[in-house]
Design an enzyme around this catalytic site. Sequence first.
Site, short mmCIF file in Angstrom:
data_model
loop_
_atom_site.label_atom_id
_atom_site.label_comp_id
_atom_site.label_asym_id
_atom_site.label_seq_id
_atom_site.Cartn_x
_atom_site.Cartn_y
_atom_site.Cartn_z
N CYS A 98 -1.80 5.17 7.14
CA CYS A 98 -1.49 5.09 5.71
C CYS A 98 -1.08 6.46 5.17
CB CYS A 98 -2.67 4.52 4.94
SG CYS A 98 -4.25 5.34 5.27
N HIS A 348 -8.69 5.68 2.46
CA HIS A 348 -7.35 5.08 2.49
C HIS A 348 -6.43 5.90 1.58
CE1 HIS A 348 -4.28 2.09 2.97
NE2 HIS A 348 -4.26 1.79 1.69
#
Length: 1046
Positions: A98, A348
């Site tokens: 990510c 994340h």
Amino acid sequence: MAPRLQLEKAAWRWVEAVRPEEITAEHIELAYRICVPACKRGACRRNCKGNPNCLIGIGEHVWLGDIDENSFHNIDDPNSERRDKNTFVGLTNLGATCYVNTFLQVWFHNLELRRTLYLCQSSRAEGHNDDSDYEPQTVCEHLQYLFALLQNSNRRYIDPSGLVKALGLDTGQQQDAQEFSKLFLSLLEDTLSKQKNPNLQNVIQQQFCGQFSYVTVCNQCSRASSLPSRFYELELNIQGHKNLTECVTEFLKEEKLDGDNRYFCESCQNKQNATRRIKLQSLPRTLNLQLMRFVFDRQTGHKKKLNTFISFPEVLDMGPFLDCKEDTCVYELSAVLIHRGISAYSGHYIAHARDARTSDWYKFNDELIEKMEGKKLQLGIEEDIAETVKSSQARKPKCGKGYHCSRNAYMLVYKQQAEGGNQTNASVEVPAFLQKLVEQDNRKFEEWCSDMAEMRKKSIDKGKAKHEEVKELYELLPAEDGEPFEFVPLDWLKKWLDDSTATKAIDNMHFLCSHGNLHPDKIGEAKRVSLRAADLLFSRYGGGPRLDRSSLCRDCVTQRCRVLRLKNQLTEDYKEVSNLLKAAVQVEQGFWAGKTSLRCWRQLALDHLEEDEEQTKHANDKTNGDQGHLSGSKDGGREDREDGNEEDMRTFNEDIMCEHGGLSIQESERRLVSPDVWAKLKLYFPQAPEFTQQKEPCQQCLRLDREGRENEELNKMMASEQKTSLLNLFQEKNRPVLQKWPQDTEVLYIVPLFFVEEWRRFIRRPAKSSPVSSVGNSILLCPHGGFMFTYESMLTGDAQHVALLWPSEWDVIKRSFYVDHSISICQMKTDAGGVVYQTQPDLCRECREGFIFQQQKDMREYTQATVYVRKVVENKRMLKDSTPAAAASGSEAEDERDEPRPEGERDPDFNQTEDGAKRQKLNEGTVGTAAPSAPSTSTKSGIRRSTRHRKLRGEKALIVSANQTLKELKIQIMHAFSVAPFDQNLSIDGRGLTDDTATLGSLGVIPESIICLKADEPIADYAAMDDVYQVCMPEEGFKGTGLLGH
């Protein structure tokens, strides 16, 4: 419908009044439950397996009534993978990539960078044909192809695995996003600098590179020296600050140089106090501001995340911070990069980016793209994942208009404001050679969508056809009374109605009994259907054999009737036999019966009757129709058995039959029973061995028993003689020791300690142990016949392999035992007045060196070995409790029981020497570990001690390998003791273990080592502890990837 067991009982209730020879067709139909009423819809919540006529709950509800077409397939609508109009394209997260996706989206929205990359010449892309897939090679080729797909692809998201693979990134390892940004831009700058087009060579510098100077002013002479430097982002400390202005101000603030940090002034020609500050000279078109959220914590030795709120403006005026005013120093916020999570090692990454054409903001979260407007337009605000931030964290401060506030933003991207809001350069065209590649990928995507749509259509058509078939056949399935019928498997019907599995041919083979008919016990797994429905099913799907009314097996029903009647009679016979056994037996009229057999004869009878039932079945099947019918079930009957031997009995009276087939000589195991009792038992055990009262015990067994007792007496005599002649050796008194060579003795003899231990065991228990007949000294010799130990080694570790004998004891040993080799050691005086020791045979130095090398190798190359970790309190090792640890096993506790012994006798499995070493047995054929040569004086207590390691309270065993690092061991200890690695101080025998990167083998940690753990005071930082749990291996960063030129 009645429960299954009630149906089974009802099916065989008639056997109580009907003898086997009186069975009729009506009884057979009752056994097969032909006449049990069929269940009606709504009466059953699930299918009645005991009723062959119940056709409810087999999966038919899915097909009856109207059905949604989507239930006929599991294929998602391919149009859901299509890009919506006026939206952006996402990037697939390949596992933990990510952080890569966020930067790719931010760089894609940098129109000048995208436009410049499109200018890069790529002969591979321009010359590519449509016959094969395009595979970029260089970083520029990957990036321009990826940008072209992000701009004009028809897909909702694309796969960046080509670029990730080219960079050599580990898709399962989350990396430092800020470090990735720096390294990738550096790699891109180096690649573009080699382009022939001069407009491309400096594009990274033009876009991202600014300049500042380190200005140092001498306090003595006021001379100023300037050191210019370039920057691609400004790294701003956020600790203790609330807004971006404070962070930039601290970055540029003046620093004092004094004390040991004084500055060497070239004018003064010596060190002077001075001041130093950073002066911004020029700013780039794209200003990257790194908010230093991930910092190194000196207290824990790991990175941690600062969850500090920082406010930042949409429009940033950098004029007040510039040393010389520029014309364009006003910047507009164009992107915010965000890290969700409180730990520096997990979480994340997402990005908020502004569309340069429309000025609309979007959230880029891997594959998901969301437009941010209205209440959603809160830049830098994202909920935390995995764990909720502690309630003690500060609340979000209020922000004024044009400002945003975030505790997760780690990078702010500002674009230089165009003069007069000029947006003429807000569009970028994809070059023709790249557009051709994008169109090729779009064609592939459209073909895939078409294939998926066709597969959905075929599945729907197939489902509709199956729907009509099921509705037609299900109405025909029930068999009416008096009409022809057949049986089909219940499992097959369920799979036929389950559209997710392919329908196979009907298989009735496992329903067959040994007579080739339908076994009555299998009726619960079959369903009775009409002949018309059976004809249609077999014609469409095939299979067999077909089972109709003629397949009802009379032989199986007759055999079952006989067995059930015997089982019903068994209870009455058991009571009668029990009463008869209480009466006295007349002389010379009885029969011998085993006591164990008498205790469990009812269960044996049940087992035999059930074996008779097995004979009526097909191989590998088990009966199941009589379990609920019996008055004494199989499990219930086992309570009559009293010892483990009864579980293995197969035949009545086998417990009193010897191995030669005669009557056992053990009179205590049998008793006399009357002829009436024996007659009843013979009804159930016609094959049982019969022994009348006059039957003589087995003569062979009597002879062997007599010989055994004679041998036992001989062993006792032999043990007594050997103990008398070698009393000191047995009692371990007056033993020779090498440390103090005995006076008036020139030679001592050596035997394996294993021989001495085995001999003592025989002397102690001559009736239960075999006599020792030989001394195997060959295990102390090498293949060349040389001795394996030196005098010095026998003083230390090798003392646990051998035992020393006096010459007088050796004479007795030679007379009493076979000796394969004589081994001795003698003391000789040298001419200089010293003493040397010589063994016979001589030492084999070559084999000795090999033996030592192998020992050391084994200690350094172990796998899955046990070590013990003891927690130390106040620098003192934990003292042993008076009782074993609570975790000690039952076998260990058993080993600790007191076992009285005559004074002077000691357990050969455990002797304590002066240095506290344990003695163990020497394995046959190898030189193992055993006892020392100099035992201490005999203990007066007769306690038998365990030779195994006894865990103390607060001590835990860990499984380790020699090649794992100390860091990995600390992680194991952390999980076992809840002590963080940075709070652990480990040592072995006072020697500290400090090098976290060293292997346990190199640190001298060997199997069975005891490692002392001293814990420092824990740090009350839960986020730091969470970070430690995440870091189980040393950080490698981008080592070995393409970002560092590998």
